[in-house]
Design a protein around this motif. Structure first.
Motif, PDB file in Angstrom:
ATOM      1  N   PRO A  68       0.798  -1.233   0.000  1.00 29.74           N
ATOM      2  CA  PRO A  68       0.000   0.000   0.000  1.00 29.74           C
ATOM      3  C   PRO A  68       0.825   1.275   0.000  1.00 29.74           C
ATOM      4  N   ARG A  69       2.106   1.185   0.335  1.00 28.40           N
ATOM      5  CA  ARG A  69       2.942   2.382   0.429  1.00 28.40           C
ATOM      6  C   ARG A  69       3.504   2.755  -0.945  1.00 28.40           C
ATOM      7  N   SER A  70       3.899   4.014  -1.068  1.00 21.72           N
ATOM      8  CA  SER A  70       4.508   4.499  -2.302  1.00 21.72           C
ATOM      9  C   SER A  70       5.945   3.994  -2.382  1.00 21.72           C
ATOM     10  N   VAL A  71       6.286   3.331  -3.479  1.00 19.91           N
ATOM     11  CA  VAL A  71       7.612   2.731  -3.656  1.00 19.91           C
ATOM     12  C   VAL A  71       8.345   3.464  -4.773  1.00 19.91           C
ATOM     13  N   ASP A  72       9.445   4.120  -4.419  1.00 19.04           N
ATOM     14  CA  ASP A  72      10.286   4.806  -5.404  1.00 19.04           C
ATOM     15  C   ASP A  72      11.544   3.969  -5.620  1.00 19.04           C
ATOM     16  N   ASP A  73      11.391   2.877  -6.359  1.00 23.44           N
ATOM     17  CA  ASP A  73      12.497   1.953  -6.588  1.00 23.44           C
ATOM     18  C   ASP A  73      12.230   1.175  -7.863  1.00 23.44           C
ATOM     19  N   GLN A  74      13.298   0.623  -8.445  1.00 15.78           N
ATOM     20  CA  GLN A  74      13.151  -0.325  -9.542  1.00 15.78           C
ATOM     21  C   GLN A  74      13.217  -1.711  -8.922  1.00 15.78           C
ATOM     22  N   VAL A  75      12.075  -2.371  -8.850  1.00 15.81           N
ATOM     23  CA  VAL A  75      11.992  -3.631  -8.114  1.00 15.81           C
ATOM     24  C   VAL A  75      12.830  -4.704  -8.797  1.00 15.81           C
ATOM     25  N   VAL A  76      13.143  -5.754  -8.037  1.00 16.69           N
ATOM     26  CA  VAL A  76      13.913  -6.898  -8.519  1.00 16.69           C
ATOM     27  C   VAL A  76      13.046  -8.144  -8.373  1.00 16.69           C
ATOM     28  N   TRP A  77      13.096  -9.013  -9.376  1.00 15.02           N
ATOM     29  CA  TRP A  77      12.392 -10.294  -9.295  1.00 15.02           C
ATOM     30  C   TRP A  77      13.275 -11.286  -8.538  1.00 15.02           C
ATOM     31  N   ARG A  78      12.814 -11.685  -7.352  1.00 13.84           N
ATOM     32  CA  ARG A  78      13.532 -12.724  -6.594  1.00 13.84           C
ATOM     33  C   ARG A  78      13.474 -14.047  -7.333  1.00 13.84           C
ATOM     34  N   ASP A  79      12.322 -14.315  -7.908  1.00  9.32           N
ATOM     35  CA  ASP A  79      12.058 -15.470  -8.763  1.00  9.32           C
ATOM     36  C   ASP A  79      10.821 -15.119  -9.557  1.00  9.32           C
ATOM     37  N   GLY A  80      10.148 -16.097 -10.141  1.00  6.08           N
ATOM     38  CA  GLY A  80       8.973 -15.800 -10.948  1.00  6.08           C
ATOM     39  C   GLY A  80       7.744 -15.414 -10.160  1.00  6.08           C
ATOM     40  N   ARG A  81       7.835 -15.484  -8.823  1.00  9.27           N
ATOM     41  CA  ARG A  81       6.648 -15.238  -7.999  1.00  9.27           C
ATOM     42  C   ARG A  81       6.783 -14.067  -7.039  1.00  9.27           C
ATOM     43  N   THR A  82       8.021 -13.624  -6.774  1.00 10.00           N
ATOM     44  CA  THR A  82       8.250 -12.690  -5.677  1.00 10.00           C
ATOM     45  C   THR A  82       9.091 -11.511  -6.120  1.00 10.00           C
ATOM     46  N   LEU A  83       8.693 -10.315  -5.668  1.00 10.79           N
ATOM     47  CA  LEU A  83       9.422  -9.087  -5.971  1.00 10.79           C
ATOM     48  C   LEU A  83      10.112  -8.559  -4.717  1.00 10.79           C
ATOM     49  N   VAL A  84      11.270  -7.940  -4.905  1.00  9.78           N
ATOM     50  CA  VAL A  84      12.033  -7.342  -3.810  1.00  9.78           C
ATOM     51  C   VAL A  84      12.246  -5.862  -4.136  1.00  9.78           C
ATOM     52  N   TYR A  85      12.110  -4.993  -3.140  1.00 10.15           N
ATOM     53  CA  TYR A  85      12.230  -3.556  -3.350  1.00 10.15           C
ATOM     54  C   TYR A  85      12.612  -2.892  -2.033  1.00 10.15           C
ATOM     55  N   ALA A  86      13.001  -1.623  -2.115  1.00 14.36           N
ATOM     56  CA  ALA A  86      13.431  -0.880  -0.929  1.00 14.36           C
ATOM     57  C   ALA A  86      12.421   0.186  -0.566  1.00 14.36           C
ATOM     58  N   LEU A  87      12.293   0.414   0.732  1.00 11.71           N
ATOM     59  CA  LEU A  87      11.523   1.522   1.292  1.00 11.71           C
ATOM     60  C   LEU A  87      12.386   2.229   2.335  1.00 11.71           C
ATOM     61  N   PRO A  88      12.124   3.515   2.596  1.00 10.00           N
ATOM     62  CA  PRO A  88      12.927   4.224   3.591  1.00 10.00           C
ATOM     63  C   PRO A  88      12.901   3.518   4.940  1.00 10.00           C
ATOM     64  N   GLY A  89      14.062   3.515   5.612  1.00 10.03           N
ATOM     65  CA  GLY A  89      14.189   2.903   6.928  1.00 10.03           C
ATOM     66  C   GLY A  89      15.010   3.777   7.856  1.00 10.03           C
ATOM     67  N   ASP A  90      15.181   3.324   9.076  1.00  9.71           N
ATOM     68  CA  ASP A  90      15.893   4.110  10.086  1.00  9.71           C
ATOM     69  C   ASP A  90      17.337   4.398   9.697  1.00  9.71           C
ATOM     70  N   TYR A  91      17.947   3.521   8.915  1.00 14.80           N
ATOM     71  CA  TYR A  91      19.347   3.699   8.544  1.00 14.80           C
ATOM     72  C   TYR A  91      19.500   3.870   7.026  1.00 14.80           C
ATOM     73  N   GLY A  92      18.483   4.414   6.389  1.00 19.95           N
ATOM     74  CA  GLY A  92      18.526   4.701   4.966  1.00 19.95           C
ATOM     75  C   GLY A  92      17.458   3.968   4.202  1.00 19.95           C
ATOM     76  N   ALA A  93      17.468   2.624   4.270  1.00 18.74           N
ATOM     77  CA  ALA A  93      16.494   1.837   3.514  1.00 18.74           C
ATOM     78  C   ALA A  93      16.417   0.431   4.094  1.00 18.74           C
ATOM     79  N   ASP A  94      15.261  -0.189   3.912  1.00 20.48           N
ATOM     80  CA  ASP A  94      15.045  -1.596   4.246  1.00 20.48           C
ATOM     81  C   ASP A  94      14.511  -2.306   3.014  1.00 20.48           C
ATOM     82  N   LEU A  95      14.741  -3.612   2.936  1.00 15.59           N
ATOM     83  CA  LEU A  95      14.256  -4.408   1.816  1.00 15.59           C
ATOM     84  C   LEU A  95      12.987  -5.163   2.194  1.00 15.59           C
ATOM     85  N   TYR A  96      12.047  -5.176   1.235  1.00 11.71           N
ATOM     86  CA  TYR A  96      10.764  -5.844   1.417  1.00 11.71           C
ATOM     87  C   TYR A  96      10.497  -6.782   0.248  1.00 11.71           C
ATOM     88  N   THR A  97       9.586  -7.733   0.468  1.00 15.08           N
ATOM     89  CA  THR A  97       9.083  -8.581  -0.615  1.00 15.08           C
ATOM     90  C   THR A  97       7.568  -8.499  -0.655  1.00 15.08           C
TER      91      THR A  97
END
Length: 339
Positions: A287-316
């Motif tokens: 639901p959050r706004s994502v300013d990143d070029q996502v990465v395909w972990r595999d054919g089913r899952t995406l990985v991307y970054a969102l702002p975090g306490d130390y710059g950024a965190d990774l999510y799927t």
């Protein structure tokens, strides 16, 4: 007011500004020193060997404070929050595939920073080095490792409400031949040749045929998904309101961020996946706004970054619109899954 009083006011103002300046410098210096200290409660990071071969690893930019901040680090892909192995190679943005990496770096100068793109081999040794004309934004390597691309913000036309434009470059990692800007490619839009001084490109993603790529074209106040051909030096507009595309491993779908009406101007994007055969798009569960070029972990899952306490965190998040986003690594950015 007498001349004497005016001089006293001026001297007082200068003294206050000087004090503020000194305080700001000391604060910045203290924060920089804290960044060199190990982050309390953060991930364990130790020096070691990082390679871009084999499978089952995730390589990314470590954002955790400490001596290994900004270095490429590696963790087991099935334990992304686990202990990190740091390489000693620092990158602002990174991607890798088939034993080839692209690392966008800052070169710190006495007055200002400059930037460069470095092509790395499987052991993170430099193969080629190129100047980058602005602040690095995106990086991508083709599935075969034959090509790499990067995007930088440069002074010029507006992009996302700023006084910047973008420059996207592609390099043949084997020969070293550089295409410094996609703006030199012929554009086809609405079935006809198209030319415009405000054309900007960013967010390149490659197909496995070492010829086809996709990217974002911005012109006339709109953004477009374009399909590019490296042999004919042509890009063809396919769809509006697509930014930072990322092609799936099987080449049938593209994940991207899309501007959605009603969202804040500083957080306007939502993630979607487009089926290239049917041109049907699916909204993802983030639901959050994502300013990143996502990465395909595999054919089913995406990985991307969102702002975090130390710059950024990774999510799927699942690529089919189901499920829910999940944080997999804190203080991390620019994930890649070399194979």
């Amino acid at each position: 007011m007498s001349v004497r009083n005016r001089i006293l006011v001026l001297v007082s103002a200068v003294a206050v500004l000087a004090a503020i300046g000194v305080a700001s410098v000391l604060h910045a210096s203290a924060r920089a020193e804290r960044r060199d200290q190990v982050q309390a409660g953060g991930p364990r990071v130790t020096s070691g060997t990082v390679t871009l071969t084999g499978s089952g690893r995730m390589v990314f930019r470590n954002m955790a404070w400490g001596p290994h901040r900004d270095e490429l680090t590696s963790v087991p892909a099935d334990d992304p929050g686990g202990a990190r192995t740091a390489s000693g190679v620092k990158c602002l943005r990174f991607d890798a595939a088939s034993g080839v990496g692209v690392c966008l770096q800052a070169v710190h100068g006495p007055v200002s920073d400059t930037y460069r793109a470095v092509i790395l081999d499987a052991r993170l040794r430099t193969v080629h080095r190129y100047d980058v004309p602005g602040i690095p934004s995106r990086a991508r390597v083709s599935p075969t490792g034959h090509f790499a691309a990067w995007t930088a913000f440069v002074g010029g036309d507006s992009y996302a409400g700023t006084n910047f434009s973008t420059r996207a470059a592609i390099v043949d990692t084997r020969s070293g031949e550089l295409i410094p800007s996609l703006e030199d490619f012929r554009i086809v839009k609405d079935g006809r040749p198209y030319r415009a001084a405000d054309a900007n490109f960013w967010g390149v993603t490659f197909a496995a045929d070492d010829r086809t790529f996709y990217a974002t074209l911005a012109t006339g106040g709109s953004t477009y998904l374009v399909r590019g051909d490296l042999r004919t030096r042509t890009v063809t507009a396919l769809r509006t309101n697509v930014e930072c595309p990322s092609l799936s491993p099987d080449g049938t779908r593209i994940a991207y961020k899309k501007r959605v009406e009603g969202l804040p101007k500083d957080a306007p994007w939502h993630l979607y996946v487009l089926d290239l055969r049917t041109m049907k798009e699916t909204a993802l569960a983030e639901p959050r706004s994502v300013d990143d070029q996502v990465v395909w972990r595999d054919g089913r899952t995406l990985v991307y970054a969102l702002p975090g306490d130390y710059g950024a965190d990774l999510y799927t998040v699942p690529a089919d619109g189901s499920g829910a986003p999940r944080r997999i690594a804190s203080a991390a950015l620019s994930a890649a899954f070399p194979k």
